[in-house]
Enzyme design. Sequence first.
Site, PDB file in Angstrom:
ATOM      1  N   GLU A 121       0.624  -1.310  -0.053  1.00 22.02           N
ATOM      2  CA  GLU A 121      -0.034  -0.021   0.075  1.00 22.02           C
ATOM      3  C   GLU A 121       0.911   1.459  -0.086  1.00 22.02           C
ATOM      4  O   GLU A 121       0.549   2.143  -0.701  1.00 22.02           O
ATOM      5  CB  GLU A 121      -1.032   0.030   1.252  1.00 22.02           C
ATOM      6  CG  GLU A 121      -1.676   1.382   1.127  1.00 22.02           C
ATOM      7  CD  GLU A 121      -2.386   1.393   2.583  1.00 22.02           C
ATOM      8  OE1 GLU A 121      -3.070   0.466   3.228  1.00 22.02           O
ATOM      9  OE2 GLU A 121      -2.472   2.453   3.060  1.00 22.02           O
ATOM     10  N   ASN A 214      -1.711  -5.014   9.731  1.00 24.41           N
ATOM     11  CA  ASN A 214      -2.759  -4.570  10.775  1.00 24.41           C
ATOM     12  C   ASN A 214      -2.880  -5.577  11.780  1.00 24.41           C
ATOM     13  O   ASN A 214      -2.979  -5.245  13.065  1.00 24.41           O
ATOM     14  CB  ASN A 214      -4.204  -4.122  10.054  1.00 24.41           C
ATOM     15  CG  ASN A 214      -4.992  -5.346   9.791  1.00 24.41           C
ATOM     16  OD1 ASN A 214      -5.552  -6.045  10.498  1.00 24.41           O
ATOM     17  ND2 ASN A 214      -4.592  -5.894   8.565  1.00 24.41           N
TER      18      ASN A 214
END
Length: 274
Positions: A121, A214
Site C-alpha cells: 500500500e 494490521n
Amino acid sequence: MKNIIVAEAQGFCWGVRRALDIVDQHGAVSILGDLIHNKQVVSQLEKKGKKVIHEVTGEEGTPIVITAHGTDIKNFRLLEDLEMRVVDTTCPLVSKIYEVGHQLESEGYQILIIGDRNHVEVKGIASRMKDPIVVNDEAELVAVKLPSKVGVISQSTFSQQKFDKLVALIAQSVDNLKINNTICAPTKKRQLAAEELAKKVDIMVVVGGFHSSNTKKLHAMAQQHVESHHIETKSDLAAEWFLGKQEIGIIAGASTADWIIEEVCSQIREFGDQ
Ligand code: SF4
C-alpha cells in the site's frame, strides 16, 4: 468455565470484503500479489481458479486483479502498455489517500508518508507522490532532514498510537505542518476494540496472517496490556496458554475470514474441557 469474548470489530474489513466480492464476480483471474494477507483465504481463491502472481509478464491470458491495498503506479502503466484487462479492487479508502496526498502537493507541501516503505500500500502511495519521505518509526524519522513545509499522510493500517508519537516529533522541527490522519476508520475501530478488550481479559489471541500489517499492530497493542498471542489458525494455539485464564479475548485482523475465527474459538473451548 472459560469466557471467550470476541471483539465486535473483527474479521474482514469493508475494503477486503469488497475486493473479494469483486473478484468473485469474475472467472479465472491473475491476482497481482496477495489479495489479502491471509494464506488460508488465498489458497481457497486459488482453488477457484484465481491464481496469485507477483509480476506481470503479459502471458497471463486472464484479467489482472489489483488488490485492495492498491499497487505501484508503474504496474498500471505496464498493464496499459500491454493492453491487459484490469480488475481494480483498490480500496476507496486507499484511493482517498492518493487524493489527499495530491491535494497537499498542490498546496506546496513536501509529502511525508508515515508507514512501512516495504508494504504494497505504501509503495502504491509513494509511487504517486513527488519524492515523498517515508518513515515508519522514530529511528527513520531522525535520519531524515525535514523541509519547513510538510504534509503528513499515513498508511491506512498504521498504529494510531505510533502515528501520534511521530507527528508530535515532526511538529518539533517543521514550521508549516499539515497533518492528514489517513488511518482508515475500520483500522481505528479495530485498534480501539483491541485495546478495550485487552484491558479486561486475562489473555488475548490475535488472529491473522503473520505478514499482515494490521494484525501485527493489533497484537502489539494488546501486548501493552496483557499476555497476547498472534496466531494464523487454530493449529497455532497451545493449550497451556489458557491454564488458569478465565477471560479470553479474541480479535482478528482485517484479512481474517469468519470461519477461521470460529475455528479458533471452538479449539479454545475444547482446551477448556480438557
Ligand atoms: S484496512 Fe482500511 S483501507 Fe485497508 S482495505 Fe480495509 S478498509 Fe480499506
